[in-house]
Structures are given as C-alpha cells and as structure tokens.
Scaffold this motif. Structure first.
Motif, short mmCIF file in Angstrom:
data_model
loop_
_atom_site.label_atom_id
_atom_site.label_comp_id
_atom_site.label_asym_id
_atom_site.label_seq_id
_atom_site.Cartn_x
_atom_site.Cartn_y
_atom_site.Cartn_z
N GLY A 135 18.08 6.48 -15.22
CA GLY A 135 19.34 6.05 -14.63
C GLY A 135 19.16 5.43 -13.26
N GLY A 136 19.93 4.37 -12.99
CA GLY A 136 19.73 3.59 -11.77
C GLY A 136 20.22 4.25 -10.51
N GLY A 137 20.93 5.40 -10.59
CA GLY A 137 21.39 6.06 -9.39
C GLY A 137 20.26 6.46 -8.47
N GLY A 138 19.11 6.82 -9.06
CA GLY A 138 17.94 7.17 -8.26
C GLY A 138 16.73 7.36 -9.15
N VAL A 139 15.65 6.68 -8.84
CA VAL A 139 14.43 6.76 -9.63
C VAL A 139 13.22 6.74 -8.70
CG1 VAL A 139 14.40 4.26 -9.97
CG2 VAL A 139 13.14 5.73 -11.56
N LEU A 140 12.20 7.48 -9.06
CA LEU A 140 10.93 7.52 -8.31
C LEU A 140 9.83 6.89 -9.14
CD1 LEU A 140 11.06 11.19 -6.99
CD2 LEU A 140 10.82 9.19 -5.51
N TYR A 141 9.05 6.01 -8.54
CA TYR A 141 7.87 5.51 -9.23
C TYR A 141 6.78 5.18 -8.22
CZ TYR A 141 10.35 1.01 -8.46
OH TYR A 141 11.04 -0.05 -7.93
N SER A 142 5.58 5.03 -8.73
CA SER A 142 4.42 4.82 -7.85
C SER A 142 4.34 3.37 -7.39
CB SER A 142 3.12 5.19 -8.58
OG SER A 142 2.91 4.31 -9.67
N GLY A 143 3.69 3.16 -6.26
CA GLY A 143 3.48 1.80 -5.80
C GLY A 143 2.63 0.99 -6.75
N SER A 144 1.64 1.63 -7.38
CA SER A 144 0.79 0.91 -8.33
C SER A 144 1.57 0.46 -9.55
CB SER A 144 -0.40 1.79 -8.74
OG SER A 144 0.03 3.05 -9.22
N LEU A 145 2.56 1.25 -9.98
CA LEU A 145 3.41 0.82 -11.08
C LEU A 145 4.30 -0.35 -10.66
CD1 LEU A 145 4.55 1.10 -13.93
CD2 LEU A 145 6.11 2.85 -13.07
N HIS A 196 0.80 -1.23 0.00
CA HIS A 196 0.00 0.00 0.00
C HIS A 196 0.84 1.27 0.00
CE1 HIS A 196 -3.47 -2.53 0.57
NE2 HIS A 196 -2.95 -3.04 1.68
N ALA A 197 2.15 1.15 -0.10
CA ALA A 197 2.99 2.35 -0.18
C ALA A 197 2.64 3.14 -1.44
CB ALA A 197 4.46 1.97 -0.17
N HIS A 198 2.51 4.43 -1.30
CA HIS A 198 2.10 5.26 -2.44
C HIS A 198 3.22 5.43 -3.46
CE1 HIS A 198 -1.51 7.35 -0.27
NE2 HIS A 198 -1.43 6.06 0.00
N PHE A 199 4.45 5.63 -2.97
CA PHE A 199 5.58 5.89 -3.85
C PHE A 199 6.80 5.12 -3.38
CE2 PHE A 199 2.88 9.60 -4.34
CZ PHE A 199 2.83 9.74 -5.73
N ILE A 200 7.70 4.87 -4.33
CA ILE A 200 8.95 4.17 -4.05
C ILE A 200 10.11 5.00 -4.60
CG2 ILE A 200 10.35 2.13 -4.59
CD1 ILE A 200 7.64 0.61 -4.87
N PHE A 201 11.13 5.17 -3.77
CA PHE A 201 12.40 5.67 -4.27
C PHE A 201 13.37 4.51 -4.25
CE2 PHE A 201 16.75 6.88 -3.21
CZ PHE A 201 17.08 7.61 -4.34
N LYS A 202 13.96 4.21 -5.40
CA LYS A 202 14.99 3.16 -5.46
C LYS A 202 16.27 3.81 -5.94
CE LYS A 202 16.33 0.57 -8.58
NZ LYS A 202 16.58 -0.28 -9.76
N GLY A 203 17.35 3.67 -5.16
CA GLY A 203 18.59 4.31 -5.54
C GLY A 203 19.80 3.65 -4.91
N ASP A 204 20.96 4.23 -5.21
CA ASP A 204 22.22 3.71 -4.69
C ASP A 204 22.50 4.25 -3.29
OD1 ASP A 204 22.61 2.40 -7.08
OD2 ASP A 204 23.81 4.01 -7.97
N ASP A 205 23.49 3.64 -2.63
CA ASP A 205 23.82 4.06 -1.27
C ASP A 205 24.89 5.16 -1.24
OD1 ASP A 205 26.10 2.69 -1.91
OD2 ASP A 205 26.08 1.35 -0.17
#
Length: 449
Positions: free
Chosen positions: A345-355, A266-275
């Motif tokens: 780019g994989g360094g940091g991307v934002l996308y929705s939980g529904s996606l 149920h998370a609305h958004f996801i940030f996936k990125g590097d450390d």
C-alpha cells in the motif's frame, strides 16, 4: 532313383544344418537389437530409475519421429484483450523478453519510450478508447499524457545527501509525497517523526536520516511563491514541472528513482509515504538495521545480495480495479483488464536503496499506470520481487478498538491517517514511553479478513 534322392537329401542337410543351428542366434540378436533401439542399453534403465522427477518436463509431447517438445508455446503472440494499457504493455514485455531478445533485456536500463521534455498530449487516444468521451477528466488527462515522463526539476535540493560521507553513512532517506498547499503537514513532519540528522534508535545508537518532500506544481501562483520560500528555508523540497494530481503520483515514483540515482545513490534504505502518516522513526531504524544484518551474506556465500529484493509494506493481494465511476480510484475496463499484481500500500513502504536502482531500470519498460502503489507492484512483478507484509505498517489504521489499548501506539511502525495535531501528540507519547510500554513489541496481529 532312390539312391539319387538319398544323395540329394544328404547334401541338403549338409548345407542347411548350420543355418538351422544359427537361427536361434539370429533371432536372439534381432530381438536384442530391437530392445536396445527402443529402450536403450540395459544400464540406461538403472540410471533412469534413479533420476528425480524434476528432470522430466511436464506438458511434453512424445513422438517416434521427433524429440520431446512442449505441448504449448511458451510465449503468446497475441493478447486476448482490448484494454489500452494491457495492449501497449504486452508489446513492450514481448519486445524485451529475456529469452526472445536477450540483448535488449541485458540493456534494459537504456530502454525509453517517452518523448522527452515538453511532450504534447496525445489526443489520438480518442480513436483507440471507444468510451474516451465518457471518461472522468482525470482519466482523460492521464491517458493523453501517459507517454510523457521526462519532466524537468523546478526545485532541486543539492545538499540533502553527502555520497562521500563515510563516518556517518546515510541509513534512511524519507521521501514523502505531498502537495504544495499542505504546509501544516510538512511542518509537523519536520518537527516530529521526519527530523533530519542523527537520530537515536530505540537501542540508543545514532544513525543518519535525511528527509525530502516530493511535489508537482500548483496552478496557484501565490502558493507556489510560498513553496519557494519554504524551500529556501529548509532545503528539503523536490519539485517537478507537472501538475500535481492524484493520477500523477506515479510520476513522483519514477522521477524520484531517477533523482535518487543521481543525488543520493548510497542511501541504505528508503521510506516512501504520504504526508498524513505517523512513523516511529527510531523503531523503523531498528527494524531495517536488523534486516540488513540478517540478510547480509557471509562465509563466502554465493547468494546474491539479498537487499536487492527488500521491500516491506502493508501488502495487498488479488485486488481488482474499481469500476465505480464515482471514486478517484476508478479504472475503466477499456483501459485495464485483470487483477492487480501484489503490491504494498502506498501510504507507507520501506525498501532498500539497491532495490531503488533496480526499480529505476525496470520502470523504463513499464508504462505508467494511474495508481502509484499498483505501479510499484507492476515493477516488482517484472523484477521477480515479492513484497513482505508487516502487520506494524498500518496504512489502513488500527482495526476496530485496538487503538484504544494502552500501548497500541508503541507496537506500530506506521499508522495512517493522522492530522498535524495528532502527529505532535503521538510524537510526545512515543518519544517518552511509560514504563509499561517501554518494552512493547512490534505488532504481529494479522490483518482481519
């Protein structure tokens, strides 16, 4: 004799006169019938003349004996390529084509081609790739195990998300790719931009944010012991039973999407990125909340949920595989041919939980690729989703001397690369902006060519 001829002439004229009179009628009727058969009734021309051009399909063959049909076939039956990934993916795309096999396309989430837990390397690949023996070790390891993707969890935090929470819904889940030895990076993130809990936006509103770190395993047992202690202390480690290498970053995507669907759906958004990035989390919250408000449908709109296509990053287009053997991004022609699809780019991307839920489904029919951000682009391409480019997501750092401008760090959402010490410095600077930088707008400068 003359009287007889006269009598016969009168009889001939008597019988032929009606035929002569009807001949023009016969000709007119015949011409009219031919015209109608060829062009349709007169009214049809009026209708045809007002139809927009979009009703006329391009590339059609017209024949007197056959109905109009496409000049070329819609689907290729063979692929003009000897590259390994192209061939196996072509067969999968053909198998689950929504027109050729709609029943399979409708149940794409049930598609699976991996061999499950404990699957063994496929060394028969040596007979398919002619240059296998000359490939770098990381490429050899990848191609022999690319059919495996179902790895068990070694560490699975259970209390990251509360799907029953109503008063404080989870707005942003930060999923950070890291390796077991990067303790300092994780600690700096926890104490700066990656704090978990109720975070204030730049507008002063509190929103719930959670954090997880995505890891494979290390062959260093001492480091593994320290990681388990770290997990017990913070409860934010997700670890799977595969060796953590650069080409296995794609596994972190597909396995995270599965974990998300079960643990944090149920998370609305996801940030996936590097450390090794720095993120202005309050500004990111403002941005995604504004996007959600702008994209939500109202007034009985029949449009689909627009958040199902929301993905933002530092978008890269028309990129070609790197064929130089001396770089970690090396992809040989025997493995992949053609340009890469557009990808963030994989360094940091934002996308929705529904996606993310849609990405989990489509990933089941997209074979693993060694570079994780390219793989994301491949999945988005098959979903018909186009990533949005945002100049404030600086996965390649500020261009030239722009970082020296007084308020530069207040105009970005993300910047890469930054050391743990630089993260603390940026956190202090952006948390308490000077009066001149307090109202700085997000960066809108385009990427230089």
């Amino acid at each position: 004799m003359a009287s007889c001829l006269c009598r016969y002439r009168q009889r001939i004229l008597f019988f032929c006169s009606p035929c002569i009179l009807l001949l023009p009628v016969y000709i007119y009727v015949s011409i009219s019938l031919c015209y109608v058969m060829k062009h349709g009734p007169p009214g049809a021309h009026v209708v045809h003349s007002v139809l927009p051009t979009r009703f006329t399909a391009s590339g059609l063959k017209h024949s007197r004996d056959l109905a109009p049909h496409p000049a070329k076939s819609f689907w290729r039956s063979e692929l003009d390529s000897s590259a390994l990934w192209n061939n196996i993916q072509f067969e999968t795309d053909l198998q689950y084509n929504p027109i050729l096999r709609p029943h399979l396309a409708a149940n794409a989430s049930s598609v699976s081609y991996n061999t499950g837990v404990g699957c063994s390397p496929n060394y028969e690949i040596n007979n398919i790739m002619h240059d296998y023996t000359n490939l770098p070790n990381q490429m050899k390891n990848f191609v022999t195990t690319m059919h495996c993707r179902d790895y068990p969890l070694l560490i699975d935090p259970l209390d990251v998300c509360d799907p029953q929470a109503k008063k404080w819904p989870l707005i942003l889940l930060m999923a950070i790719k890291t390796q077991t030895a990067n303790f300092d990076n994780r600690e700096a993130i926890r104490e700066t931009w990656g704090r978990s809990g109720k975070i204030k936006t730049r507008g002063g509103k509190q929103r719930l944010v959670r954090r997880v770190f995505l890891l494979g395993k290390s062959e260093d047992l001492h480091i593994e012991e320290k990681l388990h202690l770290e997990s017990e202390k913070y409860g934010d480690i997700i670890q799977w039973d595969f060796i953590d290498t650069f080409f296995n970053l794609t596994l972190k995507d597909v396995l995270f999407w599965d974990w998300f669907s079960r643990r944090c759906p149920h998370a609305h958004f996801i940030f996936k990125g590097d450390d090794d990035v720095f993120v202005r989390t309050p500004a990111v919250l403002d941005y995604v909340l504004a996007e959600a408000a702008n994209r939500s449908f109202s007034n009985g709109s029949r449009q689909a949920n627009k958040m199902e296509t929301f993905v933002v990053g530092d978008v890269i287009s028309n990129a070609a595989p790197i064929r130089f053997n001396g770089t970690k991004y090396y992809i040989p022609e025997s493995f992949y041919e053609g340009l890469y699809p557009t990808y963030p780019g994989g360094g940091g991307v934002l996308y929705s939980g529904s996606l993310a839920h849609r990405l989990l489904e489509v990933s089941q029919r997209v074979h693993l690729f060694p570079i994780d951000d390219v793989y994301l682009g491949m999945c988005l391409q098959r979903l018909g989703v186009y990533p949005i480019h945002h100049p404030a997501l600086l996965t390649f750092d500020f261009p030239k001397d722009e970082a020296k401008e007084p308020c530069a760090n207040h105009t970005m959402l993300l910047v890469h690369k930054r050391s743990p010490a630089e993260m603390f410095q940026l956190w202090t600077e952006t948390s308490t902006p000077s009066p001149e930088c307090r109202n700085a707008m997000l960066r809108v400068k385009p990427r230089p060519d």
